[in-house]
Write an enzyme that holds these catalytic residues in place. Sequence first.
Site, mmCIF file in Angstrom:
data_model
loop_
_atom_site.group_PDB
_atom_site.id
_atom_site.type_symbol
_atom_site.label_atom_id
_atom_site.label_comp_id
_atom_site.label_asym_id
_atom_site.label_seq_id
_atom_site.Cartn_x
_atom_site.Cartn_y
_atom_site.Cartn_z
ATOM 1 N N SER A 121 -55.929 -28.604 -46.249
ATOM 2 C CA SER A 121 -56.285 -27.531 -45.309
ATOM 3 C C SER A 121 -57.489 -26.759 -45.829
ATOM 4 O O SER A 121 -57.686 -26.632 -47.044
ATOM 5 C CB SER A 121 -55.089 -26.597 -45.185
ATOM 6 O OG SER A 121 -55.473 -25.372 -44.599
ATOM 7 N N TYR A 149 -49.798 -21.222 -50.091
ATOM 8 C CA TYR A 149 -50.011 -22.431 -49.283
ATOM 9 C C TYR A 149 -51.310 -23.130 -49.696
ATOM 10 O O TYR A 149 -51.338 -24.343 -49.924
ATOM 11 C CB TYR A 149 -50.061 -22.015 -47.811
ATOM 12 C CG TYR A 149 -50.412 -23.091 -46.822
ATOM 13 C CD1 TYR A 149 -49.477 -24.030 -46.421
ATOM 14 C CD2 TYR A 149 -51.685 -23.141 -46.247
ATOM 15 C CE1 TYR A 149 -49.796 -24.996 -45.486
ATOM 16 C CE2 TYR A 149 -52.004 -24.102 -45.306
ATOM 17 C CZ TYR A 149 -51.067 -25.032 -44.928
ATOM 18 O OH TYR A 149 -51.385 -25.987 -44.001
ATOM 19 N N LYS A 153 -51.626 -26.819 -51.445
ATOM 20 C CA LYS A 153 -52.424 -27.891 -50.840
ATOM 21 C C LYS A 153 -53.446 -28.427 -51.847
ATOM 22 O O LYS A 153 -53.627 -29.638 -51.997
ATOM 23 C CB LYS A 153 -53.127 -27.386 -49.574
ATOM 24 C CG LYS A 153 -52.203 -27.193 -48.380
ATOM 25 C CD LYS A 153 -51.708 -28.513 -47.828
ATOM 26 C CE LYS A 153 -50.920 -28.370 -46.539
ATOM 27 N NZ LYS A 153 -50.302 -29.654 -46.124
#
Lengths: 335, 335
Positions: A121, A149, A153
């Site tokens: 992402s 997050y 990732k």
Amino acid sequence: MKLLITGGAGFLGARLARTLLARGQLAGQTIDTLVLADQAPAPADLAHDPRVQVLTGPLLAQCDALAGAGLDGVFHLASAVSGECEADFDLGLRANLDSTRALLEALRAFGRVPRLVFSSSIAVYGSDPAHPMPAVVDDDALPVPQTSYGVQKLVCEHLVADYSRKGFIDGRNVRLMTVTVRPGRPNGAASSFFSGIIREPLAGETAICPVDPSVAHPVASPGRTVAGLIRVYEASVAECGGRGAINLPGLNMTVGGMLDALEAVAGPAARARVVFQRDERIASIVDNWVHQAAFARASRLGLTPDASFEDIIRDYIADCRAAGQADTALKGLAG
Amino acid sequence: MKLLITGGAGFLGARLARTLLARGQLAGQTIDTLVLADQAPAPADLAHDPRVQVLTGPLLAQCDALAGAGLDGVFHLASAVSGECEADFDLGLRANLDSTRALLEALRAFGRVPRLVFSSSIAVYGSDPAHPMPAVVDDDALPVPQTSYGVQKLVCEHLVADYSRKGFIDGRNVRLMTVTVRPGRPNGAASSFFSGIIREPLAGETAICPVDPSVAHPVASPGRTVAGLIRVYEASVAECGGRGAINLPGLNMTVGGMLDALEAVAGPAARARVVFQRDERIASIVDNWVHQAAFARASRLGLTPDASFEDIIRDYIADCRAAGQADTALKGLAG
């Protein structure tokens, strides 16, 4: 060939599954079996396809079974989303880091060196005191993630690259732009409003926009995102320019520009349904996100961003009609 | 205060421990207890210090006990080295990634938000087809690690930063230059020869150099490295410029330049004991390493590299004499 999509019952996973089943082949090989692993049950149309096998449950619990599955290829989309990971640190580590690690070990154990596309992402990008956010974030910008997050990732990108370098898998990393317009209800992603401010007005409902209209952010339609995942799967590592993560194409927009497009497509009444109500928690996350993205490596693979945000909205409207959901999802669309 | 050094019986950890015990304080607080955790037993001089507690065994097995230890600060040096991690992928993941994760969880569980300095490495830098190695690698260069060791160090940097951002610890990341001259025997690090080509000739023994004399690489003495670890511990996060990893100062040398310095300090006979015998495995790892490093953020903290490689060699000679090992370690030193 036998393919796996993790997160295969999710919005993007199911769309990828439908696209692959319609194509019937990937990288020149017939798709005999498509395994959809997800915590949620797969949509009925997919579950009924004779080529589809459904695995329902947490990915972490399924990896032992996947180790013996003889997979030729994997799209690894399963993930806890950004807002969830900020709210529940342990969930993020388990659902994103531990599950990815277990999946990589399962693929390594079978020894077939399956091809894998990992959906990372643009949340890997961020800024800190020593590293202000570049005005335009290209493939080679230094990732300084400021959410759990984004950290998870980025960590998984490096594990995918290392498992590939060691010859255990044939992995590629792509960084997805924020995908919009997502159907259904808001999810736990801090980026959820990028869909909500279009989807809810089209359905005749009020949408809360938690950030200012000047907020800039690159977005992509579900269709372009799925096309990017497939293109990178089918490309050689040399064409990709190595295993380093590739930014998928994004359309650089502001929230205000998105609403201009909404008005152009659906009229001023639709736009008037968007209410600005600042949410500091979300605004502080989004402040640290990419404002504009560049995607030179994706361009070299022939991938292009959506032509306009109006097109993205029209795609969403067409999807709703094709799914027979115009009555509810497009209730707010004049005409 | 209660401090922990992981890898506290190792060469660098023991040196750091001796320095801290001699100072008696860190960041203005008296050091009451210094826990040395290591797989190997601690050196006797350290084990006999009444302030020292020794924990012997794998770090992973000790983290439950450490969770209740009430630590104020940690220097996390324990690590499997680069050559080991290439040879044994699972060992690297366990010793570097899993152990660091368990340590971070232990520190989080106690809830005291201890300060932590994580010893990362310039092995995080590398190159791939899309990312040639910059001529000079500064703090902000994009890490593209090409060894499992480098990947694991980079992953741990990001975990340390995220545990800090969440308020579980007060972490800082430093990237160590290759430390030379290490005493003792060669270890499993691919960089081991950077010490061997000095240490063995001084001891009157032949040294094998597995790479060409033109190979360039930044190095630092153990003393400067320990000084850097302590300085970063004592600095505020603002002084450090955030949690992003800081390159410690390095002296940019070539292998040939190191041997010139050896000859200047120890005479031509010492230099003649270095035999060039290319080792493709090591050379291919080192090819992907940093050739020259810059360290602007460390400079702003007042840290400086060694003044010359001759100084590094003279430091080593002085250390051997101080340890009463001149008879063996300096047998090859004329005069």
